[in-house]
Write a protein that holds these residues in place. Structure first.
Motif, PDB file in Angstrom:
ATOM      1  N   UNK A  16      10.590  12.936  10.717  1.00 17.08           N
ATOM      2  CA  UNK A  16       9.402  12.071  10.833  1.00 17.08           C
ATOM      3  C   UNK A  16       9.235  11.138   9.639  1.00 17.08           C
ATOM      4  N   UNK A  17       9.702  11.553   8.451  1.00 19.45           N
ATOM      5  CA  UNK A  17       9.556  10.684   7.278  1.00 19.45           C
ATOM      6  C   UNK A  17      10.427   9.435   7.354  1.00 19.45           C
ATOM      7  N   UNK A  18      11.374   9.399   8.289  1.00 19.21           N
ATOM      8  CA  UNK A  18      12.210   8.212   8.481  1.00 19.21           C
ATOM      9  C   UNK A  18      11.495   7.139   9.305  1.00 19.21           C
ATOM     10  N   UNK A  19      10.370   7.501   9.904  1.00 18.13           N
ATOM     11  CA  UNK A  19       9.607   6.552  10.732  1.00 18.13           C
ATOM     12  C   UNK A  19       8.508   5.951   9.855  1.00 18.13           C
ATOM     13  N   UNK A  20       8.530   4.635   9.652  1.00 19.06           N
ATOM     14  CA  UNK A  20       7.507   4.009   8.805  1.00 19.06           C
ATOM     15  C   UNK A  20       6.110   4.185   9.394  1.00 19.06           C
ATOM     16  N   UNK A  21       5.107   4.317   8.526  1.00 17.33           N
ATOM     17  CA  UNK A  21       3.735   4.408   9.035  1.00 17.33           C
ATOM     18  C   UNK A  21       3.313   3.085   9.664  1.00 17.33           C
ATOM     19  N   UNK A  22       2.386   3.152  10.596  1.00 16.18           N
ATOM     20  CA  UNK A  22       1.853   1.934  11.204  1.00 16.18           C
ATOM     21  C   UNK A  22       0.782   1.353  10.281  1.00 16.18           C
ATOM     22  N   UNK A  23       0.496   0.081  10.457  1.00 12.31           N
ATOM     23  CA  UNK A  23      -0.602  -0.561   9.736  1.00 12.31           C
ATOM     24  C   UNK A  23      -1.847  -0.476  10.616  1.00 12.31           C
ATOM     25  N   UNK A  24      -2.941  -0.044  10.017  1.00  8.09           N
ATOM     26  CA  UNK A  24      -4.206   0.069  10.738  1.00  8.09           C
ATOM     27  C   UNK A  24      -5.267  -0.694   9.965  1.00  8.09           C
ATOM     28  N   UNK A  27       3.436  10.482  23.497  1.00 10.00           N
ATOM     29  CA  UNK A  27       4.282  11.249  24.425  1.00 10.00           C
ATOM     30  C   UNK A  27       4.662  12.611  23.861  1.00 10.00           C
ATOM     31  N   UNK A  28       4.740  12.705  22.549  1.00  5.80           N
ATOM     32  CA  UNK A  28       5.048  13.987  21.911  1.00  5.80           C
ATOM     33  C   UNK A  28       3.785  14.833  21.708  1.00  5.80           C
ATOM     34  N   UNK A  29       2.665  14.308  22.177  1.00 14.96           N
ATOM     35  CA  UNK A  29       1.362  14.961  22.090  1.00 14.96           C
ATOM     36  C   UNK A  29       1.022  15.313  20.638  1.00 14.96           C
ATOM     37  N   UNK A  30       1.260  14.353  19.778  1.00 13.26           N
ATOM     38  CA  UNK A  30       0.875  14.485  18.376  1.00 13.26           C
ATOM     39  C   UNK A  30      -0.598  14.094  18.274  1.00 13.26           C
ATOM     40  N   UNK A  31      -1.336  14.790  17.478  1.00 20.05           N
ATOM     41  CA  UNK A  31      -2.757  14.486  17.319  1.00 20.05           C
ATOM     42  C   UNK A  31      -3.029  13.357  16.352  1.00 20.05           C
ATOM     43  N   UNK A  32      -2.081  13.146  15.432  1.00 15.06           N
ATOM     44  CA  UNK A  32      -2.268  12.116  14.408  1.00 15.06           C
ATOM     45  C   UNK A  32      -1.007  11.268  14.288  1.00 15.06           C
ATOM     46  N   UNK A  33      -1.162  10.141  13.614  1.00 14.95           N
ATOM     47  CA  UNK A  33      -0.030   9.275  13.302  1.00 14.95           C
ATOM     48  C   UNK A  33      -0.188   8.816  11.855  1.00 14.95           C
ATOM     49  N   UNK A  34       0.918   8.715  11.166  1.00 16.80           N
ATOM     50  CA  UNK A  34       0.913   8.248   9.780  1.00 16.80           C
ATOM     51  C   UNK A  34       0.596   6.759   9.772  1.00 16.80           C
ATOM     52  N   UNK A  35      -0.347   6.376   8.898  1.00 20.35           N
ATOM     53  CA  UNK A  35      -0.792   4.981   8.866  1.00 20.35           C
ATOM     54  C   UNK A  35      -1.178   4.555   7.458  1.00 20.35           C
ATOM     55  N   UNK A  44       0.856  -1.188   0.000  1.00 20.23           N
ATOM     56  CA  UNK A  44       0.000   0.000   0.000  1.00 20.23           C
ATOM     57  C   UNK A  44       0.892   1.237   0.000  1.00 20.23           C
ATOM     58  N   UNK A  45       0.680   2.101  -0.964  1.00 21.00           N
ATOM     59  CA  UNK A  45       1.488   3.315  -1.059  1.00 21.00           C
ATOM     60  C   UNK A  45       0.857   4.497  -0.337  1.00 21.00           C
ATOM     61  N   UNK A  46      -0.457   4.532  -0.280  1.00 22.03           N
ATOM     62  CA  UNK A  46      -1.156   5.678   0.294  1.00 22.03           C
ATOM     63  C   UNK A  46      -1.021   5.690   1.820  1.00 22.03           C
ATOM     64  N   UNK A  47      -0.606   6.828   2.350  1.00 23.23           N
ATOM     65  CA  UNK A  47      -0.431   6.996   3.799  1.00 23.23           C
ATOM     66  C   UNK A  47      -1.400   8.077   4.271  1.00 23.23           C
ATOM     67  N   UNK A  48      -2.091   7.792   5.371  1.00 26.29           N
ATOM     68  CA  UNK A  48      -3.076   8.716   5.936  1.00 26.29           C
ATOM     69  C   UNK A  48      -2.608   9.195   7.307  1.00 26.29           C
ATOM     70  N   UNK A  49      -3.050  10.365   7.689  1.00 32.53           N
ATOM     71  CA  UNK A  49      -2.836  10.845   9.053  1.00 32.53           C
ATOM     72  C   UNK A  49      -4.098  10.524   9.834  1.00 32.53           C
ATOM     73  N   UNK A  50      -3.997   9.537  10.707  1.00 26.04           N
ATOM     74  CA  UNK A  50      -5.144   9.057  11.482  1.00 26.04           C
ATOM     75  C   UNK A  50      -5.106   9.699  12.868  1.00 26.04           C
ATOM     76  N   UNK A  51      -6.231  10.274  13.315  1.00 27.34           N
ATOM     77  CA  UNK A  51      -6.265  10.804  14.682  1.00 27.34           C
ATOM     78  C   UNK A  51      -5.998   9.683  15.691  1.00 27.34           C
ATOM     79  N   UNK A  52      -5.040   9.907  16.558  1.00 31.91           N
ATOM     80  CA  UNK A  52      -4.657   8.892  17.541  1.00 31.91           C
ATOM     81  C   UNK A  52      -5.843   8.507  18.416  1.00 31.91           C
TER      82      UNK A  52
END
Length: 137
Positions: free
Chosen positions: A73-81, A107-115, A38-46
């Motif tokens: 941040x682009x060095x961190x792979x997105x999670x699978x959801x 912990x960084x109080x990010x509202x979203x995570x790449x997935x 899957x190439x498409x990456x979304x920002x999912x609200x945590x």
């Protein structure tokens, strides 16, 4: 380097992997058996992620990831959801892995995570949750 087609891989057929054509996989670069194609990456609200199982956390991994997220941040792979549509159209986002990345974002109080979203159905979710599978609306 071992290459195989999807037809040669033992995967859960309940998951919908998009186009059902054979795709060659270079296992030296595979980050995830479910979302690597899957190439498409979304920002999912945590806050919308459902994490039914909690893993033990390695503090050094979380701290390292926090630094990387802040710097590159682009060095961190997105999670699978796993994305499931409920019987009344609700969206449910299940996270079964990526616990260190998720914890670092929290912990960084990010509202979203790449997935990467992996569309699945209730039958696939039951493989993971058994009789604890909720009635998704």
């Amino acid at each position: 380097m071992t290459k195989r087609t999807f037809a040669q891989i033992n995967y859960n057929p309940c998951f919908q992997f998009g186009a059902h054509q054979a795709a060659e996989i270079d296992y030296s670069t595979v980050m995830s058996i479910h979302g690597d194609h899957i190439n498409e990456v979304h920002n999912i609200p945590i806050e919308e992620l459902i994490q039914p199982f909690h893993s033990s956390i390695d503090e050094s991994k979380v701290k390292s990831l926090m630094q990387t997220i802040q710097d590159h941040i682009d060095d961190v792979p997105p999670i699978d959801v796993i994305w499931i549509k409920g019987r009344l159209g609700g969206n449910y986002y299940y996270c079964f892995g990526g616990c260190h990345r998720l914890e670092a974002h929290k912990r960084l109080i990010k509202g979203t995570i790449r997935a990467k979203l992996i569309k699945a159905n209730i039958a696939a979710l039951k493989v993971f949750l058994g009789s604890s599978t909720p009635d998704l609306k």
